[in-house]
Design an enzyme around this catalytic site. Sequence first.
Site, PDB file in Angstrom:
ATOM      1  N   ARG A 126      42.730  36.237 121.592  1.00 32.20           N
ATOM      2  CA  ARG A 126      42.811  34.480 121.159  1.00 32.20           C
ATOM      3  C   ARG A 126      41.846  34.725 119.926  1.00 32.20           C
ATOM      4  O   ARG A 126      40.916  35.557 120.050  1.00 32.20           O
ATOM      5  CB  ARG A 126      42.052  34.109 122.763  1.00 32.20           C
ATOM      6  CG  ARG A 126      42.193  32.500 122.859  1.00 32.20           C
ATOM      7  CD  ARG A 126      41.459  32.967 124.792  1.00 32.20           C
ATOM      8  NE  ARG A 126      42.710  33.165 125.555  1.00 32.20           N
ATOM      9  CZ  ARG A 126      43.648  32.438 125.867  1.00 32.20           C
ATOM     10  NH1 ARG A 126      44.122  30.820 125.291  1.00 32.20           N
ATOM     11  NH2 ARG A 126      44.593  32.121 127.012  1.00 32.20           N
ATOM     12  N   THR A 130      39.200  28.765 118.119  1.00 30.27           N
ATOM     13  CA  THR A 130      40.479  27.760 118.253  1.00 30.27           C
ATOM     14  C   THR A 130      41.441  27.942 119.467  1.00 30.27           C
ATOM     15  O   THR A 130      41.969  27.024 120.356  1.00 30.27           O
ATOM     16  CB  THR A 130      41.663  27.651 117.463  1.00 30.27           C
ATOM     17  OG1 THR A 130      42.122  29.036 117.212  1.00 30.27           O
ATOM     18  CG2 THR A 130      41.035  27.691 115.926  1.00 30.27           C
ATOM     19  N   ASP A 224      44.074  42.936 136.887  1.00 27.31           N
ATOM     20  CA  ASP A 224      44.117  43.282 135.396  1.00 27.31           C
ATOM     21  C   ASP A 224      45.069  44.490 135.833  1.00 27.31           C
ATOM     22  O   ASP A 224      44.477  45.547 135.484  1.00 27.31           O
ATOM     23  CB  ASP A 224      43.225  43.099 135.090  1.00 27.31           C
ATOM     24  CG  ASP A 224      42.560  43.283 133.612  1.00 27.31           C
ATOM     25  OD1 ASP A 224      43.404  44.446 132.495  1.00 27.31           O
ATOM     26  OD2 ASP A 224      42.614  42.404 133.156  1.00 27.31           O
TER      27      ASP A 224
HETATM   28  N1  URA Z   1      47.152  39.605 132.595  1.00 29.44           N
HETATM   29  C1  URA Z   1      46.984  40.607 133.725  1.00 29.44           C
HETATM   30  O1  URA Z   1      46.169  41.534 133.841  1.00 29.44           O
HETATM   31  N2  URA Z   1      47.012  40.378 134.999  1.00 29.44           N
HETATM   32  C2  URA Z   1      47.337  38.532 135.109  1.00 29.44           C
HETATM   33  O2  URA Z   1      47.026  38.450 136.630  1.00 29.44           O
HETATM   34  C3  URA Z   1      47.402  38.149 134.391  1.00 29.44           C
HETATM   35  C4  URA Z   1      47.666  38.330 133.241  1.00 29.44           C
END
Ligand code: URA
Length: 233
Positions: A126, A130, A224
């Site tokens: 990202r 922006t 994650d």
């Molecule tokens: N990336 C991840 O690792 N988990 C999510 O829930 C969304 C994006």
Amino acid sequence: MIGTSKEEGSASDAKSSSYTPPPNVIVLPQTKELVALMTIIRDKETGRSDFVFYSDRIIRLLVEEGLNHVAFVEKTVITPTGVEYKGLGFQGGICGVSIMRAGESMEQGLRECCKGVRIGKILIQRDEETAMPTLFYSKLPEDIASRQVLLLDPMLATGGSAHKAIEVLIERGVPEDHIVFVNLVACPEGIKYLLDGYPKLRIVTACVDTCLNEKKYILPGLGDFGDRYFGTA
Ligand code: URA
């Protein structure tokens, strides 16, 4: 801490979603085996080595299914009994492209299925000013335009990175319908965003979850993926 439940007191089970994905989203059959594997990796108590082991098993299933959606040609061989067998051969080359970093976890599963497969990489982050997904790095096979591409990223959340990655592939001459995006967990928001932009794309996923939370994590999701897989949580 990311969201752990959809709403206070609500629960999601393997069959609860009423969402029907469009036809070019291929969801693995929800066998008991797959649901059990997903249950392990969704469990916040699962440690890293089990998370890696069971994710790898799901990735293998996904890659096998992804390979069903590349192009084939008719191929006839003679068996050792001297009889013709009219079968199929893969058309042209296949390659993988992983979206860094989490997509790299899926490379080994692809190598196990496709001997000597070429694998490119794309890094999208990202832009701090922006907030747009921005290409930071890409290294792709020279002849990628003539290959069928399995694009690898375990979580289809907003779809921002995958959208950008597909743009990069198309700029390099890969036809949209030669791209199969493979992931473990998708959600309706990400599917819509990708297919609005690339209607000929195919998506192969192990399950489509309910929605995103305010931090753009998938619910119920698994947290994650990259942190849990690479041990950086
Ligand atoms: N990336 C991840 O690792 N988990 C999510 O829930 C969304 C994006």
